[in-house]
Enzyme design. Structure first.
Site, short mmCIF file in Angstrom:
data_model
loop_
_atom_site.label_atom_id
_atom_site.label_comp_id
_atom_site.label_asym_id
_atom_site.label_seq_id
_atom_site.Cartn_x
_atom_site.Cartn_y
_atom_site.Cartn_z
N LYS A 188 7.66 0.81 13.69
CA LYS A 188 6.91 1.99 14.12
C LYS A 188 7.36 2.47 15.50
O LYS A 188 7.05 3.57 15.93
CB LYS A 188 5.41 1.70 14.10
CG LYS A 188 4.88 1.45 12.67
CD LYS A 188 3.40 1.18 12.66
CE LYS A 188 2.88 0.88 11.26
NZ LYS A 188 2.87 2.05 10.38
N LYS A 231 -3.89 13.38 9.83
CA LYS A 231 -5.13 13.61 10.57
C LYS A 231 -4.85 14.41 11.84
O LYS A 231 -5.60 15.33 12.20
CB LYS A 231 -5.77 12.27 10.92
CG LYS A 231 -6.13 11.43 9.70
CD LYS A 231 -6.35 9.97 10.04
CE LYS A 231 -6.42 9.12 8.79
NZ LYS A 231 -6.40 7.67 9.07
N THR A 236 -0.51 8.07 7.18
CA THR A 236 -1.60 9.03 7.03
C THR A 236 -2.15 9.49 8.37
O THR A 236 -2.82 10.51 8.44
CB THR A 236 -2.73 8.43 6.18
OG1 THR A 236 -3.07 7.14 6.69
CG2 THR A 236 -2.30 8.30 4.73
N HIS A 264 3.27 0.03 -1.07
CA HIS A 264 3.03 0.60 0.26
C HIS A 264 4.09 0.22 1.28
O HIS A 264 3.87 0.41 2.48
CB HIS A 264 1.67 0.15 0.79
CG HIS A 264 0.50 0.87 0.21
ND1 HIS A 264 0.09 2.11 0.64
CD2 HIS A 264 -0.34 0.53 -0.80
CE1 HIS A 264 -0.96 2.49 -0.07
NE2 HIS A 264 -1.24 1.55 -0.95
N LYS A 292 -1.45 3.30 16.12
CA LYS A 292 -1.19 2.65 14.84
C LYS A 292 -0.86 1.19 15.10
O LYS A 292 -0.70 0.77 16.25
CB LYS A 292 -0.05 3.33 14.09
CG LYS A 292 1.25 3.46 14.89
CD LYS A 292 2.25 4.33 14.15
CE LYS A 292 1.79 5.77 14.10
NZ LYS A 292 2.46 6.57 13.07
N ARG A 293 -0.76 0.42 14.04
CA ARG A 293 -0.41 -0.99 14.16
C ARG A 293 0.87 -1.16 14.97
O ARG A 293 1.82 -0.40 14.82
CB ARG A 293 -0.23 -1.57 12.75
CG ARG A 293 0.13 -3.02 12.66
CD ARG A 293 -0.06 -3.51 11.21
NE ARG A 293 0.63 -2.64 10.26
CZ ARG A 293 1.84 -2.91 9.77
NH1 ARG A 293 2.50 -3.99 10.16
NH2 ARG A 293 2.40 -2.10 8.89
#
Length: 825
Positions: free
Chosen positions: A566, A672, A668, A369, A560-561
């Site tokens: 990111k 969504k 992911t 991952h 998100k985290r």
């Protein structure tokens, strides 16, 4: 959805009814009375929630048991999914929908004027069993396994506390305990008769408040299983998620208690339960690392003992193991399964090494991952020596044989064996868990095509060259039942009205929406569903946090985290660019926007926590400045979890997927957003590339360097060049570093300056800022044309069918596990 609206669980035609409305009402009242000793009129919302949940569990129990009996009778190949996280969220609404009993439940609850359905749902806490995408993926996967009727079990840990409950004080993240099990979980069933006994080669003691291992005092832990039903859509198959709770075999030392050592009498129990007390302890300390190591060992040993026991119930021949059992390792956390399965086959089954190794490799499969080298787990050999020395002996032998094989295959490449060794000898001796997982399994997959390609060519290239047949891609997906059918009822209803309900179990059916993107009436109705979702979210946000936002603005979300790769920092830099433009030109016309941020930073990740502080401070200053107030708004929504995502994703217009290209494995969340009608602004990274292929790049807002350009520019990239040559970049940074956003706390953003300018901007925020701002400009121009915006949004939804976890699981089943559906009956 007419096929799924019975008030009883779906069953084969020759089965008796499981429940009726009358029996359901009786069960509900009985649970209120007998479980809580309270009359219906005096029950609290929590007590009502538990009564509804237990009534629902009563309904599904017969089918749950029948599923297990069918699997035992038919003896199919079973899939076992091992994961340290299962971010399942709330279960009540999802189970009601998947069982097809929603009309009855709503009718029954609404018949009681004291009952508020919304409050009942809100009473259920989010299960604190995961943190981010890894755990949410596992939750989607086990739901799809049940929906596809594949015999499967999930294995995880029953954490008493989640990672933490996030609060924001003066812009700072504050971590509070997340005691989600403070009250009984009505879904779980304890199975003490199936308790596993786990050997531990040391004893744990408390010294100055710290947990320490003392060698030479072998003991063992008990793994107590707690089962939760995993309901497939339609209620045909109900699989099991088994969570292990740690306990001590010596619950109470009466001798110590009698002598007056009251704490000593229960210390073993307290220390044992610490193993599953909290999700992912802070691993910035040696003690935290040791506890996580024990958690992983505990998960693997409990789960494999249970898997082997299930196999042996219906199979006498050990040689059939890989034909009847498929074990999927969700990242490196369960990689000790390689050594533990070998131990079981060698020590208990008494097989020879070669046969045991062949069965182990054919049974295990590994999902990677991450592309971040630091995220590939390594455990000190010392931990193995203290806790599980027999596993260490086996790992050493695995490595000895493997290294010899490498040296034989590549006699002229003397460094290859060192790179590929499971044992790392530089500095403190460590076990490379990713290497162990690859060597000990027949399949290694990435979770998006670019991720799998980079995994093969960069991260573990030596292994891909040696075992090319083992590497494959399985692009992630999400379950449409939770993330569209349950989360966005208005939009799901419009889709069903327009193309039927087959999309619920075959998301590729959404392709039928493509012609409707050109239908003005349909576009108008889509916009109505989006606006309704925005208004619901703004109402909820005001009621729960007091924050007020305008639902007429663009909703731009990055949830998100919090992590440098990111690039929440890139997002807020662009917000500052917009703010700077307005200060220079107050009459500038820009579409009003609300930028939503949500996510948690690891407690020891100081820079990520400082980015949260910057986001909140920028939001406060923008609100206070008349030039920007009402035109830009920044909202950090605290304590991000599944339930929050289910509210914000349907309301979002713009999905931010802006990671540094080559660093996001899949992502992911973007899937969504896509199926809920948000447009994506993003880099060519993770699954965003495949999403753009499905919907057409002209319907995405792509920007920035690609993965190859990021890698190629490492040697010469200079963030100072962008600071010196791009006026808007310089202006935005100067506002931060001159304390415009921190007048009361000067210098607090110095770590951000150091990261961006002094330490080389490793994740290349400044390299992409100008391109990102230009893409945002194009996005704002399109939003000014509501019809054109709706057209592209609908095209995106129509192109999202590939990203169902049903499709992903079907690929795992046929290409990795060789598992087939086993209808229950």
């Amino acid at each position: 959805m007419a096929n799924h609206t019975n008030s009883k669980i779906a069953a084969t035609s020759d089965e008796p009814e499981v429940a009726s409305e009358d029996s359901g009402r009786q069960s509900y009242n009985r649970h209120l009375l007998l479980d809580h000793v309270v009359s219906p009129e005096d029950a609290s919302q929590r007590e009502r929630f538990e009564a509804v949940a237990r009534t629902l569990r009563d309904f599904l129990t017969q089918r749950w048991l029948l599923t297990q009996q069918t699997h035992d009778r038919e003896n199919p190949k079973r899939v076992y999914y091992l994961s340290m996280e299962f971010l399942i969220g709330r279960a009540l609404t999802n189970n009601i929908i998947n069982l097809g009993v929603e009309p009855y439940v709503r009718k029954e609850l609404r018949s009681d004027p004291r009952q508020d359905w919304g409050e009942v749902v809100e009473t259920e806490p989010d299960a604190g069993l995961g943190n981010g995408g890894l755990g949410r993926l596992a939750a989607c996967f086990i739901e799809s396994l049940a929906t596809l009727q594949i015999p499967a079990m999930g294995y995880g840990l029953r954490y008493e506390y989640g990672i933490f409950r996030q609060e924001i004080e003066n812009g700072y993240q504050i971590e509070q305990p997340d005691h989600w099990l403070a009250q009984p979980d009505p879904w779980e069933v304890c199975q003490p008769r199936q308790t596993a006994q786990i050997p531990v080669a040391c004893r744990f003691e408390l010294h100055d408040g710290m947990l320490r291992a003392v060698s030479g005092h072998a003991t063992h832990l008990l793994g107590v299983p707690y089962d939760r039903p995993v309901v497939g859509y339609g209620g045909q198959t109900i699989n099991t998620l088994r969570l292990w709770g740690a306990a001590s075999p010596d619950q109470f030392d009466f001798g110590e208690f009698s002598s007056g050592d009251f704490v000593g009498a229960i210390v073993d129990r307290v220390l044992a339960e610490t193993v599953t007390r909290v999700l992912y302890p802070d691993d910035s300390t040696r003690a935290g690392q040791a506890l996580r190591f024990v958690q992983e060992y505990f998960l693997v040993c409990c789960s494999l003992a249970d898997i082997v026991a299930r196999f042996r119930r219906t199979n006498d021949d050990w040689g059939l193991l890989s034909e009847k059992v498929a074990i999927q390792l969700n990242d490196t956390h369960p990689a000790m399964a390689v050594g533990e399965l070998m131990r079981l086959l060698l020590d208990e089954a008494k097989l020879g090494w070669d046969e045991a190794w062949e069965l182990t490799v054919r049974t295990l499969a590994y999902t990677n991952h991450t592309l971040l080298p630091e995220a590939l787990e390594k455990w000190p050999v010392r931990f193995f020596e203290l806790v599980c020395p027999r596993l260490l002996e086996i790992v050493y032998e695995i490595n000895r044989r493997f290294v010899a094989d490498v040296q034989q295959r590549y006699p002229d490449d003397h460094q290859r064996a060192t790179r590929m060794s499971v044992i790392e000898d530089s500095g403190e001796r460590q076990i490379r868990m990713a290497n162990l997982a690859i060597v000990g399994s027949h399949s290694t997959n990435g979770v998006a095509q670019i991720h799998s390609d980079l995994l093969r060519t960069r991260v573990v290239a030596d292994f891909a060259q040696m075992f090319p047949e083992r590497f494959n891609n399985k692009t992630n997906g999400v379950t449409p039942r939770r993330w569209l059918l349950a989360a966005n009822r208005d939009w799901a209803g419009l889709i069903t009205e327009s193309i039927g309900d087959a999309w619920i179990t075959d998301l590729s059916e959404l392709r039928q929406l493509l012609p409707l993107a050109d239908d003005q009436t349909f576009r108008s109705r889509f916009r109505q569903t989006k606006q309704a979702a925005k208004e619901r979210f703004t109402d909820w946000l005001k009621a729960t946090t007091g924050q007020v936002v305008d639902p007429e603005t663009i909703f731009d979300s990055q949830i998100k985290r919090i992590h440098e790769y990111k690039r929440q920092l890139l997002n807020i830099l662009h917000v500052i660019v917009l703010y700077h433009r307005l200060r220079n030109n107050p009459s500038l016309e820009i579409p009003p926007r609300t930028f939503f941020f949500a996510g948690k930073a690891a407690p020891a990740y100081r820079l990520a926590k400082r980015i949260i502080k910057l986001i909140n401070n920028v939001g406060r200053v923008i609100d206070e400045d008349p030039v920007s107030r009402g035109r830009i708004k920044v909202v950090f929504v605290p304590n991000y979890n599944v339930s929050l995502a289910e509210r914000l994703i349907p309301a979002t217009d713009v999905s931010e997927q802006i990671s540094t290209a080559g660093y996001e494995a899949s992502g992911t969340g973007n899937m969504k957003f896509m199926m809920n009608g948000a447009l994506t602004i993003g880099t060519r990274d993770g699954a965003t590339i495949e999403m753009a292929e499905e919907a057409g790049e002209e319907n995405f807002f792509l920007f920035g360097l690609n993965a190859e350009q990021v890698a190629d520019s490492r040697q010469w990239y200079s963030p100072h060049w962008h600071y010196d040559n791009e006026p808007e970049t310089r202006a935005a940074l100067d506002l931060i570093f001159n304390d415009h956003f921190s007048r009361d706390e000067p210098g607090i953003f110095t770590p951000i300056r150091e990261s961006l300018l002094d330490h080389g901007d490793y994740f290349m925020h400044l390299a992409d800022l100008a391109s990102y701002a230009e893409a945002q400009q194009r996005l704002g121009e399109l939003y000014a044309d509501p019809d054109a915006w709706a057209q592209k949004a609908i095209i995106n939804v129509a192109g999202s069918g590939k990203f169902s976890s049903d499709r992903t699981i079907a690929e795992y089943a046929t290409q990795i596990w060789n598992a087939v559906p086993c209808p229950v009956g």
